[in-house]
Design a protein around this motif. Structure first.
Motif, PDB file in Angstrom:
ATOM      1  N   ALA A  15      -6.317  -6.164 -11.425  1.00 59.22           N
ATOM      2  CA  ALA A  15      -6.093  -7.535 -10.966  1.00 59.22           C
ATOM      3  C   ALA A  15      -7.396  -8.169 -10.497  1.00 59.22           C
ATOM      4  N   VAL A  16      -8.197  -7.430  -9.761  1.00 56.93           N
ATOM      5  CA  VAL A  16      -9.482  -7.953  -9.279  1.00 56.93           C
ATOM      6  C   VAL A  16     -10.412  -8.220 -10.451  1.00 56.93           C
ATOM      7  N   LYS A  17     -10.486  -7.279 -11.381  1.00 53.51           N
ATOM      8  CA  LYS A  17     -11.390  -7.432 -12.529  1.00 53.51           C
ATOM      9  C   LYS A  17     -10.995  -8.628 -13.395  1.00 53.51           C
ATOM     10  N   THR A  18      -9.701  -8.768 -13.648  1.00 59.01           N
ATOM     11  CA  THR A  18      -9.223  -9.857 -14.497  1.00 59.01           C
ATOM     12  C   THR A  18      -9.360 -11.218 -13.821  1.00 59.01           C
ATOM     13  N   SER A  19      -9.006 -11.278 -12.541  1.00 58.48           N
ATOM     14  CA  SER A  19      -8.945 -12.568 -11.853  1.00 58.48           C
ATOM     15  C   SER A  19     -10.245 -12.970 -11.181  1.00 58.48           C
ATOM     16  N   GLY A  20     -11.086 -11.990 -10.886  1.00 59.88           N
ATOM     17  CA  GLY A  20     -12.290 -12.286 -10.114  1.00 59.88           C
ATOM     18  C   GLY A  20     -11.996 -12.519  -8.648  1.00 59.88           C
ATOM     19  N   GLY A  21     -10.774 -12.198  -8.233  1.00 57.56           N
ATOM     20  CA  GLY A  21     -10.364 -12.399  -6.840  1.00 57.56           C
ATOM     21  C   GLY A  21     -10.967 -11.364  -5.912  1.00 57.56           C
ATOM     22  N   ALA A  22     -10.832 -11.622  -4.633  1.00 52.34           N
ATOM     23  CA  ALA A  22     -11.340 -10.712  -3.605  1.00 52.34           C
ATOM     24  C   ALA A  22     -10.216  -9.781  -3.168  1.00 52.34           C
ATOM     25  N   LEU A  23     -10.526  -8.498  -3.058  1.00 46.87           N
ATOM     26  CA  LEU A  23      -9.537  -7.510  -2.653  1.00 46.87           C
ATOM     27  C   LEU A  23      -9.607  -7.253  -1.159  1.00 46.87           C
ATOM     28  N   GLN A  24      -8.457  -7.293  -0.509  1.00 48.15           N
ATOM     29  CA  GLN A  24      -8.346  -6.827   0.877  1.00 48.15           C
ATOM     30  C   GLN A  24      -7.620  -5.503   0.825  1.00 48.15           C
ATOM     31  N   ASP A  25      -8.346  -4.422   1.110  1.00 51.91           N
ATOM     32  CA  ASP A  25      -7.746  -3.092   1.132  1.00 51.91           C
ATOM     33  C   ASP A  25      -6.902  -2.983   2.399  1.00 51.91           C
ATOM     34  N   VAL A  26      -5.596  -2.871   2.226  1.00 49.10           N
ATOM     35  CA  VAL A  26      -4.687  -2.893   3.376  1.00 49.10           C
ATOM     36  C   VAL A  26      -4.749  -1.608   4.202  1.00 49.10           C
ATOM     37  N   ARG A  27      -5.378  -0.580   3.665  1.00 43.29           N
ATOM     38  CA  ARG A  27      -5.547   0.644   4.447  1.00 43.29           C
ATOM     39  C   ARG A  27      -6.754   0.500   5.372  1.00 43.29           C
ATOM     40  N   ASN A  29      -8.313  -2.509   6.104  1.00 42.10           N
ATOM     41  CA  ASN A  29      -8.212  -3.764   6.831  1.00 42.10           C
ATOM     42  C   ASN A  29      -6.732  -4.156   6.881  1.00 42.10           C
ATOM     43  N   PRO A  30      -5.957  -3.562   7.797  1.00 39.30           N
ATOM     44  CA  PRO A  30      -4.494  -3.761   7.816  1.00 39.30           C
ATOM     45  C   PRO A  30      -4.073  -5.219   7.906  1.00 39.30           C
ATOM     46  N   LEU A  31      -2.891  -5.460   7.374  1.00 38.99           N
ATOM     47  CA  LEU A  31      -2.317  -6.795   7.423  1.00 38.99           C
ATOM     48  C   LEU A  31      -1.930  -7.143   8.854  1.00 38.99           C
ATOM     49  N   THR A  32      -2.060  -8.405   9.190  1.00 40.31           N
ATOM     50  CA  THR A  32      -1.631  -8.873  10.508  1.00 40.31           C
ATOM     51  C   THR A  32      -0.107  -8.969  10.503  1.00 40.31           C
ATOM     52  N   PRO A  33       0.509  -8.981  11.681  1.00 37.79           N
ATOM     53  CA  PRO A  33       1.971  -9.172  11.720  1.00 37.79           C
ATOM     54  C   PRO A  33       2.395 -10.478  11.045  1.00 37.79           C
ATOM     55  N   GLU A  34       1.564 -11.504  11.134  1.00 40.95           N
ATOM     56  CA  GLU A  34       1.880 -12.791  10.492  1.00 40.95           C
ATOM     57  C   GLU A  34       1.874 -12.655   8.974  1.00 40.95           C
ATOM     58  N   GLU A  35       0.853 -11.965   8.432  1.00 36.82           N
ATOM     59  CA  GLU A  35       0.777 -11.765   6.979  1.00 36.82           C
ATOM     60  C   GLU A  35       1.974 -10.939   6.501  1.00 36.82           C
ATOM     61  N   LEU A  36       2.266  -9.859   7.211  1.00 38.39           N
ATOM     62  CA  LEU A  36       3.419  -9.034   6.838  1.00 38.39           C
ATOM     63  C   LEU A  36       4.709  -9.848   6.870  1.00 38.39           C
ATOM     64  N   GLY A  37       4.866 -10.663   7.898  1.00 36.50           N
ATOM     65  CA  GLY A  37       6.056 -11.505   8.012  1.00 36.50           C
ATOM     66  C   GLY A  37       6.171 -12.496   6.868  1.00 36.50           C
ATOM     67  N   ARG A  38       5.046 -13.076   6.488  1.00 36.34           N
ATOM     68  CA  ARG A  38       5.043 -14.037   5.372  1.00 36.34           C
ATOM     69  C   ARG A  38       5.377 -13.338   4.054  1.00 36.34           C
ATOM     70  N   PHE A  39       4.808 -12.153   3.848  1.00 35.18           N
ATOM     71  CA  PHE A  39       5.101 -11.393   2.629  1.00 35.18           C
ATOM     72  C   PHE A  39       6.581 -11.011   2.591  1.00 35.18           C
ATOM     73  N   TRP A  40       7.107 -10.577   3.744  1.00 41.98           N
ATOM     74  CA  TRP A  40       8.519 -10.182   3.814  1.00 41.98           C
ATOM     75  C   TRP A  40       9.419 -11.380   3.551  1.00 41.98           C
ATOM     76  N   ALA A  41       9.058 -12.534   4.106  1.00 42.87           N
ATOM     77  CA  ALA A  41       9.862 -13.746   3.905  1.00 42.87           C
ATOM     78  C   ALA A  41       9.892 -14.138   2.425  1.00 42.87           C
ATOM     79  N   THR A  42       8.800 -13.873   1.714  1.00 38.39           N
ATOM     80  CA  THR A  42       8.716 -14.230   0.299  1.00 38.39           C
ATOM     81  C   THR A  42       9.390 -13.200  -0.601  1.00 38.39           C
ATOM     82  N   PHE A  43       9.142 -11.919  -0.361  1.00 33.40           N
ATOM     83  CA  PHE A  43       9.588 -10.876  -1.280  1.00 33.40           C
ATOM     84  C   PHE A  43      10.752 -10.024  -0.773  1.00 33.40           C
TER      85      PHE A  43
END
Length: 104
Positions: A15-27, A29-43
């Protein structure tokens, strides 16, 4: 574009190679409670990878815990990658996600 996942995950690296996006390694650099909540609300429950090695190593008592607490304690349980572009989120790097993002 931001990609949340693991630097050791082949799909995340693709995904990083194809998109050129920046990777946040969740191990690292853990996700914040807000990010986790937003991901949970979406998925919802789809965010928890119940086919992972980490899931199989959990006890029944641990599996019964609140999903957000489990994801915070075990970041490798997150199905990946989670892709963010212009405030919108996608889960995975399948053909459907790549097509929606213009990388088909």
């Amino acid at each position: 574009m931001k990609i949340y996942g693991l630097k050791t995950c082949d799909t995340c690296r693709k995904a990083v190679k194809t998109s050129g996006g920046a990777l946040q390694d969740v191990r690292e650099n853990p996700l914040t409670p807000e990010e986790l909540g937003r991901f949970w609300a979406t998925f919802g429950d789809a965010l928890v990878n119940r086919k992972s090695t980490t899931w199989r190593q959990l006890s029944e008592a641990e599996r019964a815990e609140e999903p957000l607490a489990l994801l915070a304690a075990h970041p490798t349980l997150m199905k990946r990658p989670v892709v963010e572009k212009d405030g919108q989120l996608w889960l995975g790097w399948g053909p459907d996600v790549r097509a929606e993002l213009g990388f088909a």
